[in-house]
Design an enzyme around this catalytic site. Sequence first.
Site, PDB file in Angstrom:
ATOM      1  N   GLU A 111     -15.054  17.590 -82.989  1.00  0.00           N
ATOM      2  CA  GLU A 111     -15.924  17.854 -81.846  1.00  0.00           C
ATOM      3  C   GLU A 111     -15.208  18.551 -80.698  1.00  0.00           C
ATOM      4  O   GLU A 111     -15.775  19.427 -80.047  1.00  0.00           O
ATOM      5  CB  GLU A 111     -16.537  16.548 -81.330  1.00  0.00           C
ATOM      6  CG  GLU A 111     -17.535  15.933 -82.284  1.00  0.00           C
ATOM      7  CD  GLU A 111     -18.279  14.759 -81.681  1.00  0.00           C
ATOM      8  OE1 GLU A 111     -18.157  14.510 -80.470  1.00  0.00           O
ATOM      9  OE2 GLU A 111     -18.993  14.080 -82.439  1.00  0.00           O
TER      10      GLU A 111
ATOM     11  N   HIS B  86     -31.187   5.015 -88.483  1.00  0.00           N
ATOM     12  CA  HIS B  86     -31.508   5.036 -87.057  1.00  0.00           C
ATOM     13  C   HIS B  86     -33.003   4.955 -86.768  1.00  0.00           C
ATOM     14  O   HIS B  86     -33.407   4.913 -85.607  1.00  0.00           O
ATOM     15  CB  HIS B  86     -30.935   6.299 -86.409  1.00  0.00           C
ATOM     16  CG  HIS B  86     -29.446   6.290 -86.294  1.00  0.00           C
ATOM     17  ND1 HIS B  86     -28.612   6.704 -87.300  1.00  0.00           N
ATOM     18  CD2 HIS B  86     -28.637   5.890 -85.278  1.00  0.00           C
ATOM     19  CE1 HIS B  86     -27.362   6.581 -86.909  1.00  0.00           C
ATOM     20  NE2 HIS B  86     -27.348   6.079 -85.693  1.00  0.00           N
TER      21      HIS B  86
ATOM     22  N   HIS C 196     -25.232  -0.789 -88.716  1.00  0.00           N
ATOM     23  CA  HIS C 196     -24.255   0.047 -89.408  1.00  0.00           C
ATOM     24  C   HIS C 196     -22.980   0.190 -88.581  1.00  0.00           C
ATOM     25  O   HIS C 196     -22.957  -0.074 -87.386  1.00  0.00           O
ATOM     26  CB  HIS C 196     -24.849   1.427 -89.718  1.00  0.00           C
ATOM     27  CG  HIS C 196     -25.319   2.170 -88.513  1.00  0.00           C
ATOM     28  ND1 HIS C 196     -26.574   2.003 -87.970  1.00  0.00           N
ATOM     29  CD2 HIS C 196     -24.699   3.088 -87.726  1.00  0.00           C
ATOM     30  CE1 HIS C 196     -26.716   2.783 -86.922  1.00  0.00           C
ATOM     31  NE2 HIS C 196     -25.587   3.456 -86.745  1.00  0.00           N
TER      32      HIS C 196
ATOM     33  N   TYR D  80     -24.409  -3.931 -80.727  1.00  0.00           N
ATOM     34  CA  TYR D  80     -25.532  -3.720 -79.811  1.00  0.00           C
ATOM     35  C   TYR D  80     -26.739  -3.166 -80.537  1.00  0.00           C
ATOM     36  O   TYR D  80     -26.655  -2.702 -81.674  1.00  0.00           O
ATOM     37  CB  TYR D  80     -25.137  -2.801 -78.652  1.00  0.00           C
ATOM     38  CG  TYR D  80     -24.539  -1.482 -79.082  1.00  0.00           C
ATOM     39  CD1 TYR D  80     -25.320  -0.447 -79.549  1.00  0.00           C
ATOM     40  CD2 TYR D  80     -23.168  -1.279 -79.003  1.00  0.00           C
ATOM     41  CE1 TYR D  80     -24.779   0.756 -79.935  1.00  0.00           C
ATOM     42  CE2 TYR D  80     -22.604  -0.086 -79.387  1.00  0.00           C
ATOM     43  CZ  TYR D  80     -23.418   0.936 -79.850  1.00  0.00           C
ATOM     44  OH  TYR D  80     -22.856   2.127 -80.245  1.00  0.00           O
TER      45      TYR D  80
ATOM     46  N   GLU E 134     -25.754  -1.004 -83.988  1.00  0.00           N
ATOM     47  CA  GLU E 134     -24.391  -0.649 -84.382  1.00  0.00           C
ATOM     48  C   GLU E 134     -23.391  -1.778 -84.195  1.00  0.00           C
ATOM     49  O   GLU E 134     -23.466  -2.556 -83.237  1.00  0.00           O
ATOM     50  CB  GLU E 134     -23.916   0.587 -83.608  1.00  0.00           C
ATOM     51  CG  GLU E 134     -24.718   1.813 -83.987  1.00  0.00           C
ATOM     52  CD  GLU E 134     -24.171   3.102 -83.440  1.00  0.00           C
ATOM     53  OE1 GLU E 134     -24.389   4.151 -84.080  1.00  0.00           O
ATOM     54  OE2 GLU E 134     -23.547   3.091 -82.363  1.00  0.00           O
TER      55      GLU E 134
ATOM     56  N   HIS F  80     -19.798   7.899 -86.747  1.00  0.00           N
ATOM     57  CA  HIS F  80     -19.870   6.928 -87.831  1.00  0.00           C
ATOM     58  C   HIS F  80     -18.838   7.257 -88.897  1.00  0.00           C
ATOM     59  O   HIS F  80     -18.751   8.413 -89.325  1.00  0.00           O
ATOM     60  CB  HIS F  80     -21.259   6.961 -88.479  1.00  0.00           C
ATOM     61  CG  HIS F  80     -22.379   6.871 -87.494  1.00  0.00           C
ATOM     62  ND1 HIS F  80     -22.973   7.987 -86.933  1.00  0.00           N
ATOM     63  CD2 HIS F  80     -23.001   5.804 -86.959  1.00  0.00           C
ATOM     64  CE1 HIS F  80     -23.918   7.598 -86.097  1.00  0.00           C
ATOM     65  NE2 HIS F  80     -23.961   6.285 -86.101  1.00  0.00           N
TER      66      HIS F  80
ATOM     67  N   TRP G 174     -26.094   3.846 -75.117  1.00  0.00           N
ATOM     68  CA  TRP G 174     -25.009   2.931 -75.465  1.00  0.00           C
ATOM     69  C   TRP G 174     -23.795   3.042 -74.557  1.00  0.00           C
ATOM     70  O   TRP G 174     -22.890   2.229 -74.656  1.00  0.00           O
ATOM     71  CB  TRP G 174     -24.581   3.192 -76.921  1.00  0.00           C
ATOM     72  CG  TRP G 174     -24.043   4.578 -77.153  1.00  0.00           C
ATOM     73  CD1 TRP G 174     -22.764   5.012 -76.977  1.00  0.00           C
ATOM     74  CD2 TRP G 174     -24.785   5.716 -77.584  1.00  0.00           C
ATOM     75  NE1 TRP G 174     -22.657   6.348 -77.274  1.00  0.00           N
ATOM     76  CE2 TRP G 174     -23.889   6.803 -77.650  1.00  0.00           C
ATOM     77  CE3 TRP G 174     -26.127   5.917 -77.933  1.00  0.00           C
ATOM     78  CZ2 TRP G 174     -24.282   8.084 -78.043  1.00  0.00           C
ATOM     79  CZ3 TRP G 174     -26.506   7.200 -78.316  1.00  0.00           C
ATOM     80  CH2 TRP G 174     -25.602   8.257 -78.374  1.00  0.00           C
TER      81      TRP G 174
ATOM     82  N   CYS H 229     -18.081   9.829 -80.221  1.00  0.00           N
ATOM     83  CA  CYS H 229     -18.617   8.679 -80.943  1.00  0.00           C
ATOM     84  C   CYS H 229     -19.212   9.170 -82.242  1.00  0.00           C
ATOM     85  O   CYS H 229     -19.530  10.346 -82.387  1.00  0.00           O
ATOM     86  CB  CYS H 229     -19.646   7.915 -80.116  1.00  0.00           C
ATOM     87  SG  CYS H 229     -20.969   8.925 -79.461  1.00  0.00           S
TER      88      CYS H 229
ATOM     89  N   GLU I  91     -30.240   2.553 -82.099  1.00  0.00           N
ATOM     90  CA  GLU I  91     -28.819   2.345 -82.395  1.00  0.00           C
ATOM     91  C   GLU I  91     -28.592   0.856 -82.636  1.00  0.00           C
ATOM     92  O   GLU I  91     -28.507   0.068 -81.684  1.00  0.00           O
ATOM     93  CB  GLU I  91     -27.941   2.827 -81.230  1.00  0.00           C
ATOM     94  CG  GLU I  91     -27.912   4.321 -81.054  1.00  0.00           C
ATOM     95  CD  GLU I  91     -27.120   5.043 -82.133  1.00  0.00           C
ATOM     96  OE1 GLU I  91     -26.660   4.400 -83.090  1.00  0.00           O
ATOM     97  OE2 GLU I  91     -26.964   6.265 -82.017  1.00  0.00           O
TER      98      GLU I  91
END
Length: 197
Positions: A103, A41, A48, A119, A132, A85, A175, A83, A130
């Site tokens: 979460e 990042h 990624h 993006y 991604e 990874h 994002w 959100c 970001e």
Amino acid sequence: MPTTPATAAHSSSNAAADAIMLELVDESGTTIGTAEKLAAHQAPGQLHRAFSVFLFDERGRLLLQRRALGKYHSPGVWSNTCCGHPYPGEAPFAAAARRTYEELGISPSLLAEAGTVRYNHPDPVSGLVEQEFNHLFVGLAQEQLRPDPEEVGETAFVSAEELAERHAAAPFSAWFMTVLDAARPAIRELTGPSAGW
């Protein structure tokens, strides 16, 4: 929450000391390597794999979360339901279900793929970027939320109209609108035309 070979590798007793690794991908989403999360990042960012989840209640309202103030990236801002990874080798669908549970304390119902979006969003506050290739998922939130305060500062269910008002008045993740707009066809299919998405 069930484990997969990818998640089991990250659940050892010393997992906190281990670096969190991400999958690096090319422009078509093919895995080309791995990188440590923070390094991926840092400007200019490394492309990624990521995921974004949008869950709705029975009235067609979107579940938003305000990211906890302790998060290193985009703390205190509103964003989509969840959100994150995938771990290297972890399927995006499995990662989306796993992180939603971690979460928010719920397992999504009718979770379905909603496409991908690529993006590049710099965060002017932190200087992080970001870059991604994001896998999108939509589904329903049909359980009582049990947010982890280390991850989530606040939650809210909002209609499309309420979201427009909130987005104009409060900070959102860089994002958020990109992933929401990319997921809208699947959101409309899930919630129906009367929900206004």
